[in-house]
Design an enzyme around this catalytic site. Structure first.
Site, mmCIF file in Angstrom:
data_model
loop_
_atom_site.group_PDB
_atom_site.id
_atom_site.type_symbol
_atom_site.label_atom_id
_atom_site.label_comp_id
_atom_site.label_asym_id
_atom_site.label_seq_id
_atom_site.Cartn_x
_atom_site.Cartn_y
_atom_site.Cartn_z
ATOM 1 N N ASP A 78 -7.720 -5.937 0.108
ATOM 2 C CA ASP A 78 -8.413 -6.755 -1.030
ATOM 3 C C ASP A 78 -7.898 -8.145 -0.855
ATOM 4 O O ASP A 78 -8.399 -8.976 -1.560
ATOM 5 C CB ASP A 78 -7.807 -6.002 -2.300
ATOM 6 N N HIS A 92 0.872 -1.202 0.118
ATOM 7 C CA HIS A 92 -0.050 -0.047 -0.091
ATOM 8 C C HIS A 92 0.854 1.234 -0.005
ATOM 9 O O HIS A 92 1.763 1.327 0.727
ATOM 10 C CB HIS A 92 -0.942 0.022 1.224
HETATM 11 N N1 CMC Z 1 4.150 -7.257 -4.714
HETATM 12 C C1 CMC Z 1 5.459 -7.414 -4.711
HETATM 13 N N2 CMC Z 1 6.307 -6.284 -4.698
HETATM 14 C C2 CMC Z 1 5.645 -5.141 -4.274
HETATM 15 C C3 CMC Z 1 4.421 -5.076 -4.215
HETATM 16 C C4 CMC Z 1 3.457 -6.199 -4.494
HETATM 17 N N3 CMC Z 1 2.237 -6.085 -4.354
HETATM 18 N N4 CMC Z 1 3.810 -3.755 -3.953
HETATM 19 C C5 CMC Z 1 5.324 -3.022 -4.027
HETATM 20 N N5 CMC Z 1 6.094 -3.916 -4.317
HETATM 21 C C6 CMC Z 1 7.640 -3.717 -4.431
HETATM 22 C C7 CMC Z 1 7.968 -2.704 -5.564
HETATM 23 O O1 CMC Z 1 8.410 -3.555 -6.666
HETATM 24 C C8 CMC Z 1 9.156 -2.026 -4.948
HETATM 25 O O2 CMC Z 1 10.251 -2.971 -5.077
HETATM 26 P P1 CMC Z 1 11.625 -2.043 -5.306
HETATM 27 O O3 CMC Z 1 11.811 -1.113 -4.140
HETATM 28 O O4 CMC Z 1 12.892 -3.251 -5.205
HETATM 29 O O5 CMC Z 1 11.773 -1.635 -6.702
HETATM 30 C C9 CMC Z 1 8.688 -1.706 -3.598
HETATM 31 O O6 CMC Z 1 7.788 -2.804 -3.174
HETATM 32 C C10 CMC Z 1 8.037 -0.282 -3.365
HETATM 33 O O7 CMC Z 1 6.577 -0.309 -4.080
HETATM 34 P P2 CMC Z 1 6.086 0.891 -5.123
HETATM 35 O O8 CMC Z 1 5.545 0.312 -6.449
HETATM 36 O O9 CMC Z 1 7.187 2.088 -4.963
HETATM 37 O O10 CMC Z 1 4.863 1.371 -4.180
HETATM 38 P P3 CMC Z 1 3.623 2.142 -4.174
HETATM 39 O O11 CMC Z 1 3.406 2.903 -3.235
HETATM 40 O O12 CMC Z 1 3.951 3.063 -5.378
HETATM 41 O O13 CMC Z 1 2.651 1.246 -4.658
HETATM 42 C C11 CMC Z 1 0.549 -0.407 -4.519
HETATM 43 C C12 CMC Z 1 1.550 0.737 -3.770
HETATM 44 C C13 CMC Z 1 -0.481 -0.444 -3.987
HETATM 45 C C14 CMC Z 1 0.186 0.213 -5.944
HETATM 46 C C15 CMC Z 1 1.573 -1.653 -4.799
HETATM 47 O O14 CMC Z 1 1.740 -1.935 -3.211
HETATM 48 C C16 CMC Z 1 0.658 -2.477 -5.549
HETATM 49 O O15 CMC Z 1 0.786 -2.625 -6.732
HETATM 50 N N6 CMC Z 1 -0.036 -3.650 -4.948
HETATM 51 C C17 CMC Z 1 -0.653 -4.796 -5.505
HETATM 52 C C18 CMC Z 1 -2.142 -4.042 -5.756
HETATM 53 C C19 CMC Z 1 -2.877 -3.981 -4.818
HETATM 54 O O16 CMC Z 1 -3.207 -4.735 -3.934
HETATM 55 N N7 CMC Z 1 -3.687 -2.543 -4.708
HETATM 56 C C20 CMC Z 1 -4.549 -2.498 -3.858
HETATM 57 C C21 CMC Z 1 -4.329 -1.583 -2.847
HETATM 58 S S1 CMC Z 1 -5.377 -1.523 -1.303
HETATM 59 C C22 CMC Z 1 -6.876 -0.891 -2.106
HETATM 60 C C23 CMC Z 1 -7.002 0.479 -2.491
HETATM 61 O O17 CMC Z 1 -6.832 1.462 -1.672
HETATM 62 O O18 CMC Z 1 -7.141 0.766 -3.804
#
Ligand code: CMC
Length: 426
Positions: A360, A303
């Site tokens: 989720d 998240h």
């Molecule tokens: N699985 C594997 N690795 C992950 C995931 C994941 N679900 N989420 C983040 N990472 C890794 C990412 O690859 C990065 O690694 P590195 O630093 O080595 O490059 C690190 O964690 C930081 O990630 P980020 O992409 O900078 O994080 P963000 O804050 O931009 O993304 C997120 C947040 C929710 C989009 C992401 O965690 C994600 O895509 N999760 C899966 C989709 C999901 O479950 N979304 C629902 C969110 S809750 C409901 C809502 O409020 O909508």
């Protein structure tokens, strides 16, 4: 204590006022920075930017705290009802008994749709994704309820808010029934919000529909858990769309479109699809390795704000167990989910990145047990989030400093050059 920060660019200093919230981080006020210094701030993804002032929802991502108007989400999920939470988000306070009766009546008496609206659904293919239907149908409300579109009139804003909260379950249930090839079910005024929704989704003319209090309570709780979440992508979309003075129904349609994305609300469908793909516990190590090799993400994990745990996920997990027990469902995917959670939480890759299950992760299994196909999961999220969107939209209009949202950019394209005729190109 200092109430300003000083920014030095070259040999000039610029004072940035520090604004204090009631809780949470202070903010640097950069509103005059461009006019004073000819510099923009750069923050793609808004990881360090407060886009507005709000009194509705507070999140402390490190502590796993989510408050609506000051009330912790677990207390609301345990003790309140979705309609009470709607009143709280919209109006700032939990309703008195008298206020609740009036509010409930207002919502209940707005649940029906214009009869012509039903024929609108017939234009969609039966196999259309219900989120596509929702985006179109909610946008079309502007064409049916033109008497509440004046955004500068507080009374009309209130009527639009009530109409949206009331009609979303009817629209969502129609999108579902249409996809199943079943007739639409008219709302019943004697039923509660969530009971009415479940009846509109699952009642068929061939037999009497029997309510199940455990499922009604679970539905209501799922709605509470999704009701609002501060300035997330879809809420910011609604605010930005609304900042131009666009009609409320059009703004909510924009929010629905944004919510559909797999990084946001679409993750609940994708999380269940992921569990289906993994299939059984012995396939988990190979799947987790694929995540570490960056082939795909673990859906339902991570998240932007919660870097400890998602407080909604805890309540959701409890609700999931309750529903499965009540229905006597022995879903093998629950076993996969529990083991995957255990493996991920003890794996250094996920620990280092502070990746925890989000709401989720368990909602899909719960909704599946309740009889919803996975295409409906994000629709239910949209239904519940509508109150958050419209409360934030309303708050924006009550803010005298409202301006049209107009971000700037760091331009890295070509500098000015002269047009070249086609024969001279290449
Ligand atoms: N699985 C594997 N690795 C992950 C995931 C994941 N679900 N989420 C983040 N990472 C890794 C990412 O690859 C990065 O690694 P590195 O630093 O080595 O490059 C690190 O964690 C930081 O990630 P980020 O992409 O900078 O994080 P963000 O804050 O931009 O993304 C997120 C947040 C929710 C989009 C992401 O965690 C994600 O895509 N999760 C899966 C989709 C999901 O479950 N979304 C629902 C969110 S809750 C409901 C809502 O409020 O909508």
């Amino acid at each position: 204590m200092t109430d300003k920060a000083t920014l030095t660019i070259g040999d000039k200093n610029y004072d940035l006022p520090i604004l204090k919230g009631s809780t949470g981080p202070d903010v640097l006020d950069v509103r005059k920075l461009y006019a004073d210094s000819d510099h923009f701030t750069f923050d793609p993804g808004f990881t360090s930017t407060a886009s507005c002032e709000s009194k509705i929802t507070y999140i402390d991502g490190d502590a796993g705290i989510l408050l609506h108007r000051g009330y912790p989400i677990d207390q609301l999920a345990e003790k309140s009802s979705f309609l009470e939470v709607c009143h709280l988000l919209l109006n700032g306070e939990l309703p008195t008994a008298e206020e609740f009766t009036k509010f409930e009546r207002n919502i209940t008496y707005h649940t029906m749709l214009h009869a012509q609206f039903d024929s609108f659904f017939q234009g969609f293919r039966r196999d259309a994704h219900p989120m596509a239907v929702m985006t179109g149908a909610v946008g079309a409300l502007s064409a049916f309820y033109a008497d509440s579109l004046n955004v500068d009139d507080p009374k009309q804003r209130e009527i639009s808010a009530h109409r949206l909260i009331a009609k979303m379950p009817t629209i969502a249930a129609r999108a579902f029934q249409y996809s199943q090839g079943r007739p639409f079910v008219t709302p019943r005024n004697e039923l509660s919000y969530s009971e009415n929704f479940l009846r509109m989704c699952f009642s068929v003319p061939a037999e009497d529909w029997v309510p199940n209090p455990v499922l009604t309570r679970a539905m209501d709780r799922i709605f509470i858990l999704h009701a609002d979440h501060e300035q997330n992508a879809s809420t910011s979309t609604v605010r930005l769309a609304g900042s131009s003075g666009a009609h409320p129904f059009a703004c909510i349609a924009a929010g629905i479109a944004c919510l559909w994305g797999p990084s946001h609300g679409g993750a609940n469908q994708e999380a269940l699809e992921m569990l289906e793909e993994i299939g059984s516990v012995e396939n988990i190590p190979a799947y987790v390795q694929g995540v570490k090799d960056r082939k795909y993400k673990l859906m339902g994990f991570g998240h932007r704000v919660y870097k400890n745990f998602d407080p909604r996920a805890k309540v959701m997990q409890k609700t999931c167990y309750e529903v499965l027990e009540q229905l006597g469902v022995n879903d093998p995917l629950l076993k996969v989910a529990m083991e995957l959670e255990k493996v991920a939480l003890s794996d250094q890759y996920f620990i280092d990145r502070k990746l925890y299950p989000n709401i989720d992760f368990y909602s899909g299994i719960t909704l599946r047990a309740m009889g919803f196909p996975k295409e409906m999961f994000t629709v239910l999220f949209a239904l519940a989030r509508t109150v958050g969107w419209i409360s934030q939209w309303k708050e924006m209009f009550e803010d005298p400093s409202r301006k049209i949202g107009r971000p700037r950019q760091l331009y890295t394209g070509a500098t000015q050059r002269d047009y070249v005729t086609v024969e001279k190109r290449g």
